[in-house]
Design a protein around this motif. Structure first.
Motif, PDB file in Angstrom:
ATOM      1  N   ALA A 148      11.159  16.675  -7.844  1.00 22.93           N
ATOM      2  CA  ALA A 148      11.919  16.189  -8.990  1.00 22.93           C
ATOM      3  C   ALA A 148      13.404  16.509  -8.872  1.00 22.93           C
ATOM      4  O   ALA A 148      14.253  15.706  -9.267  1.00 22.93           O
ATOM      5  N   GLY A 149      13.731  17.685  -8.346  1.00 23.48           N
ATOM      6  CA  GLY A 149      15.129  18.062  -8.223  1.00 23.48           C
ATOM      7  C   GLY A 149      15.893  17.184  -7.249  1.00 23.48           C
ATOM      8  O   GLY A 149      17.059  16.836  -7.486  1.00 23.48           O
ATOM      9  N   GLU A 150      15.228  16.799  -6.166  1.00 23.83           N
ATOM     10  CA  GLU A 150      15.857  15.957  -5.143  1.00 23.83           C
ATOM     11  C   GLU A 150      15.583  14.472  -5.349  1.00 23.83           C
ATOM     12  O   GLU A 150      16.125  13.632  -4.628  1.00 23.83           O
ATOM     13  N   ARG A 151      14.726  14.170  -6.313  1.00 24.94           N
ATOM     14  CA  ARG A 151      14.356  12.785  -6.628  1.00 24.94           C
ATOM     15  C   ARG A 151      13.881  12.029  -5.384  1.00 24.94           C
ATOM     16  O   ARG A 151      14.331  10.922  -5.101  1.00 24.94           O
ATOM     17  N   ARG A 152      12.952  12.623  -4.670  1.00 23.50           N
ATOM     18  CA  ARG A 152      12.427  11.952  -3.481  1.00 23.50           C
ATOM     19  C   ARG A 152      10.935  12.214  -3.335  1.00 23.50           C
ATOM     20  O   ARG A 152      10.419  13.256  -3.754  1.00 23.50           O
ATOM     21  N   LEU A 153      10.249  11.248  -2.759  1.00 26.20           N
ATOM     22  CA  LEU A 153       8.830  11.369  -2.460  1.00 26.20           C
ATOM     23  C   LEU A 153       8.650  12.155  -1.173  1.00 26.20           C
ATOM     24  O   LEU A 153       9.254  11.831  -0.150  1.00 26.20           O
ATOM     25  N   LEU A 154       7.804  13.182  -1.231  1.00 22.63           N
ATOM     26  CA  LEU A 154       7.493  13.952  -0.030  1.00 22.63           C
ATOM     27  C   LEU A 154       6.268  13.379   0.670  1.00 22.63           C
ATOM     28  O   LEU A 154       6.194  13.386   1.898  1.00 22.63           O
ATOM     29  N   THR A 155       5.310  12.905  -0.103  1.00 21.59           N
ATOM     30  CA  THR A 155       4.148  12.206   0.454  1.00 21.59           C
ATOM     31  C   THR A 155       3.782  11.055  -0.467  1.00 21.59           C
ATOM     32  O   THR A 155       4.021  11.115  -1.678  1.00 21.59           O
ATOM     33  N   SER A 156       3.208  10.020   0.095  1.00 23.88           N
ATOM     34  CA  SER A 156       2.745   8.888  -0.710  1.00 23.88           C
ATOM     35  C   SER A 156       1.564   8.225  -0.006  1.00 23.88           C
ATOM     36  O   SER A 156       1.681   7.813   1.150  1.00 23.88           O
ATOM     37  N   VAL A 157       0.434   8.169  -0.691  1.00 20.49           N
ATOM     38  CA  VAL A 157      -0.781   7.552  -0.165  1.00 20.49           C
ATOM     39  C   VAL A 157      -0.954   6.201  -0.840  1.00 20.49           C
ATOM     40  O   VAL A 157      -0.934   6.107  -2.069  1.00 20.49           O
ATOM     41  N   THR A 158      -1.114   5.157  -0.054  1.00 24.01           N
ATOM     42  CA  THR A 158      -1.287   3.821  -0.625  1.00 24.01           C
ATOM     43  C   THR A 158      -2.747   3.388  -0.593  1.00 24.01           C
ATOM     44  O   THR A 158      -3.556   3.900   0.194  1.00 24.01           O
ATOM     45  N   LEU A 159      -3.055   2.452  -1.453  1.00 23.57           N
ATOM     46  CA  LEU A 159      -4.390   1.879  -1.557  1.00 23.57           C
ATOM     47  C   LEU A 159      -4.460   0.660  -0.654  1.00 23.57           C
ATOM     48  O   LEU A 159      -3.652  -0.263  -0.790  1.00 23.57           O
ATOM     49  N   ASP A 160      -5.403   0.645   0.273  1.00 29.37           N
ATOM     50  CA  ASP A 160      -5.561  -0.503   1.155  1.00 29.37           C
ATOM     51  C   ASP A 160      -5.874  -1.740   0.305  1.00 29.37           C
ATOM     52  O   ASP A 160      -6.872  -1.786  -0.415  1.00 29.37           O
ATOM     53  N   ARG A 161      -5.013  -2.747   0.405  1.00 26.57           N
ATOM     54  CA  ARG A 161      -5.133  -3.879  -0.507  1.00 26.57           C
ATOM     55  C   ARG A 161      -6.373  -4.721  -0.230  1.00 26.57           C
ATOM     56  O   ARG A 161      -6.999  -5.238  -1.159  1.00 26.57           O
ATOM     57  N   ARG A 162      -6.748  -4.860   1.019  1.00 30.65           N
ATOM     58  CA  ARG A 162      -7.958  -5.632   1.324  1.00 30.65           C
ATOM     59  C   ARG A 162      -9.204  -4.910   0.810  1.00 30.65           C
ATOM     60  O   ARG A 162     -10.116  -5.528   0.254  1.00 30.65           O
ATOM     61  N   VAL A 163      -9.226  -3.602   0.998  1.00 36.68           N
ATOM     62  CA  VAL A 163     -10.356  -2.810   0.492  1.00 36.68           C
ATOM     63  C   VAL A 163     -10.409  -2.871  -1.026  1.00 36.68           C
ATOM     64  O   VAL A 163     -11.479  -3.035  -1.625  1.00 36.68           O
ATOM     65  N   ALA A 164      -9.246  -2.749  -1.672  1.00 40.45           N
ATOM     66  CA  ALA A 164      -9.201  -2.788  -3.136  1.00 40.45           C
ATOM     67  C   ALA A 164      -9.650  -4.138  -3.673  1.00 40.45           C
ATOM     68  O   ALA A 164     -10.370  -4.214  -4.683  1.00 40.45           O
ATOM     69  N   ALA A 165      -9.234  -5.212  -3.010  1.00 42.39           N
ATOM     70  CA  ALA A 165      -9.651  -6.550  -3.438  1.00 42.39           C
ATOM     71  C   ALA A 165     -11.167  -6.704  -3.302  1.00 42.39           C
ATOM     72  O   ALA A 165     -11.827  -7.291  -4.172  1.00 42.39           O
TER      73      ALA A 165
END
Length: 269
Positions: A76-93
């Motif tokens: 929050a202090g640096e306003r940056r993402l340290l890690t980000s996991v995305t949802l596989d769009r084909r799997v989600a569909a």
């Protein structure tokens, strides 16, 4: 004696936040005193960063926050993402299609990945008063056009708990399905939870699970409670979380977090 925990992990909605999305002065003071006593405070929320950031800024929170059901570790202090996991769009569909084969068409929303990821809502998805910014879509193809963190589903004829159970039964081999609040059933990457994000954040701080106390109110907090040394459920918590909590405190409207922290601070003096 010293403060018994090195990490205080708090959910936001229904836990740290009151119904008007504010944090009481008493709870702020108890958190500040815990930090002064040597603990770090980490917000652990189902909200993605764009929806969590205004709350963090209002709190003056400059440390780490775990957002997006554990998928995002945010500084929050640096306003940056340290890690980000995305949802596989084909799997989600595929998961969404598996569920809709039984339930019929669902109202759908989607959180896009990133610091400024939009939240898209179908025309029939119920938005609640005071909810943070979103955009309605008409063309379902928009949902899958950019990287996603999660999908939200609603059914007019099915309660949240029942919909979450159906989702797990029908598509649990593809995604995890969590009930995160009233009207909030989410499809997230398989194996992701608040515990995975919290463990990453704790590792960065050099804190182990034995040094962690966690506060929450919904079934999506169960993995966090199982990971932490001590899980405290709010009085307003869902029955599934109450069943696994080590302790139950007052509600989010009645300074439940402050009551526990004040007791621990008094005992450590």
């Amino acid at each position: 004696m010293s403060f018994p925990y090195r990490l205080v992990a708090t959910d936001l909605d229904g836990t740290l936040l009151r119904g008007d999305d504010t944090v009481s002065p008493r709870t702020r003071a108890a958190l500040d005193a815990s930090v002064t006593a040597g603990a770090a405070h980490i917000v652990v929320t189902g909200r993605n960063v764009p929806w969590a950031r205004p709350i963090l800024e209002d709190l003056g929170h400059v440390g780490l926050a775990v957002c997006g059901q554990g998928g995002q570790v945010y500084h929050a202090g640096e306003r940056r993402l340290l890690t980000s996991v995305t949802l596989d769009r084909r799997v989600a569909a595929s998961a969404l299609a598996e569920i809709e084969r039984v339930t019929g068409p669902l109202a759908v929303a989607a959180s896009r990945d990133g610091l400024d990821g939009e939240v898209l809502l179908s025309p029939d998805y119920r938005a609640y008063e005071g909810e943070l910014p979103f955009r309605r879509f008409e063309d379902p193809a928009e949902v899958w056009a950019e990287p996603l963190s999660k999908i939200y589903i609603q059914s007019a004829g099915t309660g949240d708990d029942e919909l979450a159970k159906k989702g797990r039964d029908l598509a649990g081999h593809l995604v995890d399905v969590v009930m995160a609040g009233p009207g909030i059933v989410e499809l997230i990457p398989l194996g992701l939870s608040k515990a995975t994000g919290l463990s990453l954040a704790a590792r960065r701080l050099g804190v182990q699970r034995a040094g962690t106390i966690a506060f929450g109110d919904m079934p999506n907090d169960i993995p966090m409670f199982r990971w932490a040394a001590h899980g405290v459920a709010m009085a307003n918590a869902h029955a599934e979380l109450l069943a696994v909590a080590d302790e139950v405190t007052a509600s989010h409207e009645d300074d439940g977090i402050a009551l526990v922290l004040e007791r621990l601070l008094a005992e450590s003096r």
